[in-house]
Design a protein around this motif. Structure first.
Motif, PDB file in Angstrom:
ATOM      1  N   UNK A  60      61.222 132.891  43.638  1.00 20.57           N
ATOM      2  CA  UNK A  60      59.885 132.769  43.069  1.00 20.57           C
ATOM      3  C   UNK A  60      58.941 132.339  44.184  1.00 20.57           C
ATOM      4  N   UNK A  61      58.963 133.045  45.263  1.00 24.16           N
ATOM      5  CA  UNK A  61      58.174 132.645  46.417  1.00 24.16           C
ATOM      6  C   UNK A  61      59.034 131.815  47.352  1.00 24.16           C
ATOM      7  N   UNK A  62      59.552 130.691  46.876  1.00 19.85           N
ATOM      8  CA  UNK A  62      60.463 129.846  47.645  1.00 19.85           C
ATOM      9  C   UNK A  62      61.846 129.899  47.000  1.00 19.85           C
ATOM     10  N   UNK A  63      62.860 129.743  47.814  1.00 20.16           N
ATOM     11  CA  UNK A  63      64.227 129.747  47.285  1.00 20.16           C
ATOM     12  C   UNK A  63      64.499 128.398  46.613  1.00 20.16           C
ATOM     13  N   UNK A  64      64.885 128.447  45.354  1.00 20.32           N
ATOM     14  CA  UNK A  64      65.223 127.235  44.614  1.00 20.32           C
ATOM     15  C   UNK A  64      66.706 127.302  44.295  1.00 20.32           C
ATOM     16  N   UNK A  65      67.395 126.232  44.650  1.00 24.83           N
ATOM     17  CA  UNK A  65      68.830 126.211  44.421  1.00 24.83           C
ATOM     18  C   UNK A  65      69.123 125.506  43.103  1.00 24.83           C
ATOM     19  N   UNK A  66      69.894 126.141  42.249  1.00 16.80           N
ATOM     20  CA  UNK A  66      70.286 125.557  40.977  1.00 16.80           C
ATOM     21  C   UNK A  66      71.687 124.979  41.094  1.00 16.80           C
ATOM     22  N   UNK A  67      71.937 123.923  40.345  1.00 20.00           N
ATOM     23  CA  UNK A  67      73.224 123.249  40.384  1.00 20.00           C
ATOM     24  C   UNK A  67      73.704 123.074  38.951  1.00 20.00           C
TER      25      UNK A  67
END
Length: 129
Positions: free
Chosen positions: A10-17
């Motif tokens: 979403x523009x920046x990489x967001x890491x889900x855990x």
């Protein structure tokens, strides 16, 4: 089970855990809330982990009566914790554990003074917990 990690663009990489708790089978979405049990080596919530005792599931399997209340263990619903352990009573059985000290008379006098002070305290219920 290994934590599942995925990236969403979403523009920046967001890491889900996401980790499934072995003890309660719920999910944890933060790495700060995950611990590893020393006995079963599974990942559990911080709330399902009891430090060196292990996770709650291991405690239930290893420790008899882990979730039992004192009245369940002793068979009397009217029995309160003061009858099991009363720190203000020097004649109580739990105060008799260990060796008798040489200056027991002085210790008993100090104990009685402190116990009287604690009994006379006016305790108040906290209004906001």
């Amino acid at each position: 089970s290994a934590p599942k990690r995925s990236k969403r663009q979403t523009g920046n990489a967001i890491e889900k855990f996401k980790v499934k708790c072995f003890a309660c089978t719920g999910y944890s979405y933060s790495i700060r809330n995950v611990r590893t049990c020393d006995f079963c080596l599974n990942q559990v919530h911080a709330k399902c982990w009891n430090n060196r005792l292990g996770c709650t599931r291991c405690c239930e399997e290893i420790i008899p009566g882990f979730h039992a209340c004192t009245y369940e263990l002793l068979g009397d619903p009217n029995l309160n914790n003061n009858k099991i352990y009363n720190p203000y009573c020097s004649s109580h059985l739990t105060q008799r554990i260990g060796n008798v000290l040489d200056d027991e008379q002085n210790i008993n006098q100090a104990f009685n003074e402190v116990a009287e002070l604690l009994v006379k305290c006016s305790y108040k219920q906290p209004s906001v917990v």
